[in-house]
Design an enzyme around this catalytic site. Structure first.
Site, short mmCIF file in Angstrom:
data_model
loop_
_atom_site.label_atom_id
_atom_site.label_comp_id
_atom_site.label_asym_id
_atom_site.label_seq_id
_atom_site.Cartn_x
_atom_site.Cartn_y
_atom_site.Cartn_z
N LYS A 60 1.39 -3.94 -5.14
CA LYS A 60 1.50 -2.77 -6.01
C LYS A 60 1.43 -3.20 -7.48
CE LYS A 60 4.07 -0.18 -2.54
NZ LYS A 60 5.36 0.27 -1.98
N GLN A 104 11.41 -0.27 -3.79
CA GLN A 104 10.88 -0.54 -2.45
C GLN A 104 11.99 -0.37 -1.39
OE1 GLN A 104 7.71 -1.06 -1.79
NE2 GLN A 104 7.91 -1.50 0.37
N ASP A 127 6.92 7.85 -5.96
CA ASP A 127 6.97 7.86 -4.49
C ASP A 127 7.03 9.29 -3.94
OD1 ASP A 127 6.86 5.50 -2.97
OD2 ASP A 127 8.86 4.88 -3.65
N1 GUN Z 1 8.65 1.17 2.22
C1 GUN Z 1 7.68 1.49 3.11
N2 GUN Z 1 6.84 2.43 2.59
C2 GUN Z 1 7.30 2.71 1.36
C3 GUN Z 1 6.86 3.59 0.34
O1 GUN Z 1 5.88 4.33 0.47
N3 GUN Z 1 7.60 3.58 -0.80
C4 GUN Z 1 8.70 2.79 -0.96
N4 GUN Z 1 9.37 2.87 -2.10
N5 GUN Z 1 9.13 1.97 -0.02
C5 GUN Z 1 8.43 1.92 1.13
#
Ligand code: GUN
Length: 302
Positions: A60, A104, A127
């Protein structure tokens, strides 16, 4: 009638190339950043050292740099307190250079993920997990909503196959998570699909799924969706990313039994290389949306 959508099954389905689709989205984001003279700022927070999460977070941060964003990564130790994380979020909420904040998940057990998500400024919640954004999506306030990245990516892939008009299609979403299943169902509803959510207590999931023109599988059960779950000609989107052990070390598989389902479908996403790359591309698109709104001072609802 969309002629791009064959009504009969094919033994050579269209394999949806998520990498290429994601690349196209990223090129557009980068071009917009350059054209608008904007520097979107994305802060990605990792707590602990889960190896899979570390890879996701690094990807990311890297993609953000490639798009011309300001990209900041915060690594907190596995024993970081909830108070420390909340303090960091307060700082990032107030930082004018940061337009998107992503923590995350999953978080270590001493930290209440719900509390953390709700502490993020909804305008920076790239998100789309804050209940303000959940509310925008479920009430159809699409201009205001920051929509979760994986459902947004899955929708983009569906529309790349059958066009933007999804009116009247029967979509079956398998899985009711807050991250994928529920927002996916809301997004498809927003596009005038007839939507059914199938979950672990559904009486006969195969029979329900067999009615679908569009199947989105997001449960985290390797190979759950078999050929007898699929109406010939359906579009199949596999959100699952499951690591299974094999004699030569292990590999990633989806929630769909690809070998038996692919020949029945009109189009299908592979794992890996399907929805996965789209999630990050949509994160960049959401960060651009947040940055535009925050820099123009426009408020949701205006
Ligand atoms: N963990 C697994 N998928 C995601 C996501 O789309 N966003 C975040 N913040 N954590 C995750």
């Amino acid at each position: 009638m969309n002629t791009a959508f064959p009504s009969s099954p094919t033994s050579t389905p269209h394999i949806i190339d998520g990498k290429a689709a994601a690349q196209a989205v990223l090129i557009n984001v980068k071009a917009a950043v350059e054209a608008e003279g904007l520097t979107p700022g994305l802060a990605v927070v990792l707590v602990g050292n889960d190896p899979a999460s570390a890879v996701y977070v690094r990807n990311k941060s890297r993609r953000a740099e490639e798009c011309g964003f300001l990209s900041r990564q915060y690594d907190l130790p596995a024993d970081a307190s909830e108070a420390r994380l909340l303090e960091l979020i307060t700082e990032l909420n107030a930082d004018p250079a940061i337009h998107g904040i992503l923590v995350q998940l999953p978080l270590p057990e001493q930290i209440n993920a719900y509390k953390v998500i709700q502490a993020i400024d909804p305008l920076k919640d790239v998100d789309g997990f804050h209940y303000v954004n959940v509310g925008h999506l479920s009430t159809g306030a699409m201009k205001e909503a920051l929509v979760p990245c994986t459902p947004l990516g899955a929708l983009h892939l569906i529309q790349s196959v059958i066009g933007n008009d999804l009116r009247g299609k029967h979509a079956v979403v398998i899985g009711r998570s807050n991250i994928v299943g529920k927002p996916m169902a809301n997004l498809l509803l927003q596009h005038d699909c007839t939507v059914t959510l199938v979950h672990s207590r559904t009486a006969d999931p195969a029979a329900v799924c067999r009615q679908a023109d569009i199947v989105v599988a997001a449960v985290g059960v390797p190979g759950l969706v078999k050929a007898d779950w699929i109406k010939p000609g359906a579009i199949v989107i596999d959100v699952g990313i499951n690591r299974v052990e094999t004699p030569d070390g292990g590999r990633l598989v989806g929630d769909v039994d690809y070998a038996t389902v692919a020949p029945l479908s009109t189009a299908i996403t592979p794992v890996p290389g399907g929805v996965g790359p789209m999630t990050i591309a949509m994160l960049m698109q959401n960060t651009l949306k947040a940055a535009r709104r925050l820099t123009t001072g426009e408020q949701p609802g205006e």
